[in-house]
Write an enzyme that holds these catalytic residues in place. Sequence first.
Site, mmCIF file in Angstrom:
data_model
loop_
_atom_site.group_PDB
_atom_site.id
_atom_site.type_symbol
_atom_site.label_atom_id
_atom_site.label_comp_id
_atom_site.label_asym_id
_atom_site.label_seq_id
_atom_site.Cartn_x
_atom_site.Cartn_y
_atom_site.Cartn_z
ATOM 1 N N HIS A 125 0.821 -1.088 -0.084
ATOM 2 C CA HIS A 125 0.001 -0.033 -0.113
ATOM 3 C C HIS A 125 0.964 1.333 -0.053
ATOM 4 O O HIS A 125 1.929 1.395 0.332
ATOM 5 C CB HIS A 125 -0.768 -0.039 1.225
ATOM 6 C CG HIS A 125 -2.114 -0.942 1.250
ATOM 7 N ND1 HIS A 125 -2.913 -1.142 2.103
ATOM 8 C CD2 HIS A 125 -2.211 -2.043 0.252
ATOM 9 C CE1 HIS A 125 -3.660 -2.131 1.596
ATOM 10 N NE2 HIS A 125 -3.398 -2.688 0.647
ATOM 11 N N GLU A 173 1.032 4.004 1.836
ATOM 12 C CA GLU A 173 1.274 4.238 3.114
ATOM 13 C C GLU A 173 2.634 3.812 3.607
ATOM 14 O O GLU A 173 3.629 4.339 4.104
ATOM 15 C CB GLU A 173 0.098 4.352 4.265
ATOM 16 C CG GLU A 173 -1.049 5.207 4.105
ATOM 17 C CD GLU A 173 -1.986 4.351 3.213
ATOM 18 O OE1 GLU A 173 -3.361 4.523 3.690
ATOM 19 O OE2 GLU A 173 -1.713 3.691 2.430
ATOM 20 N N CYS A 182 -6.440 2.155 5.639
ATOM 21 C CA CYS A 182 -7.109 0.878 6.211
ATOM 22 C C CYS A 182 -7.138 0.439 7.324
ATOM 23 O O CYS A 182 -6.025 0.807 8.183
ATOM 24 C CB CYS A 182 -6.742 -0.466 5.218
ATOM 25 S SG CYS A 182 -5.059 -0.683 5.154
ATOM 26 N N CYS A 225 -2.799 -0.226 7.469
ATOM 27 C CA CYS A 225 -1.946 1.120 7.228
ATOM 28 C C CYS A 225 -2.051 2.192 8.375
ATOM 29 O O CYS A 225 -1.078 2.851 8.766
ATOM 30 C CB CYS A 225 -2.277 1.763 5.844
ATOM 31 S SG CYS A 225 -1.737 0.703 4.446
ATOM 32 N N THR A 240 -9.114 -4.169 -21.358
ATOM 33 C CA THR A 240 -9.848 -3.761 -22.550
ATOM 34 C C THR A 240 -10.679 -4.893 -23.011
ATOM 35 O O THR A 240 -10.177 -6.047 -23.274
ATOM 36 C CB THR A 240 -8.897 -3.451 -23.713
ATOM 37 O OG1 THR A 240 -8.213 -2.050 -23.222
ATOM 38 C CG2 THR A 240 -9.480 -3.000 -24.903
#
Length: 212
Positions: A53, A55, A78, A87, A164
């Site tokens: 993450h 952080e 989180c 985090c 895509t």
Amino acid sequence: MSQVSDLRFMDLALALARAGLGRTAPNPSVGCVIVTNGRVTGAARTADSGRPHAETQALAQAGDSARGATAYVTLEPCAHHGVTPPCAEALIAAGISRCVVALIDPDPRVAGGGLKRLREAGIETVTGVREAVGRAVNAAFLKRLETGRVWLAIDDEAGAYDRTLETAPDGLEAALAGLAREGALRVRLEPGSDLARQAETLGLADFLSRAS
């Protein structure tokens, strides 16, 4: 820290988050900037594929200078134990004194819990800084939480999308539901394609490229 400084450093965090769009699924692209005495000592976005993450990466860059610093985060840190520890706990352990957040995370596992932990640890929290921009950057993540569906674009630019979609043997809606279950956030259709025309007819597209 002044309001102008808060806006400036949050803009940097948002720019980092924006750069990760289409690369961090199944997690949202989050930007984090650590500022110590007016100087950026750590800056990161969610890594490709969703971990680590933002952080924890920014804190690792800042090292000991994170103590007493301000953290600018585009989405509430989180608060739940998943593949990695919360985090919010990492920020507390690093000794930051202030946390500025653009958007509270509506995920039921967080939903204000991260900020609550920070406040209980004596950390000043500020929310809603550049909230509208944070909401726009997190549009796909928010849609999946609210509806269980992916954010769909008809776009001539291929960047910033998880997938895509070129074929949908069982129908467009079924294909999109399957992609959401797989953790996709941002899905693209080629302008002028049969699928793009179906999406427009069904009103499924969240974004229409000017080229469409």
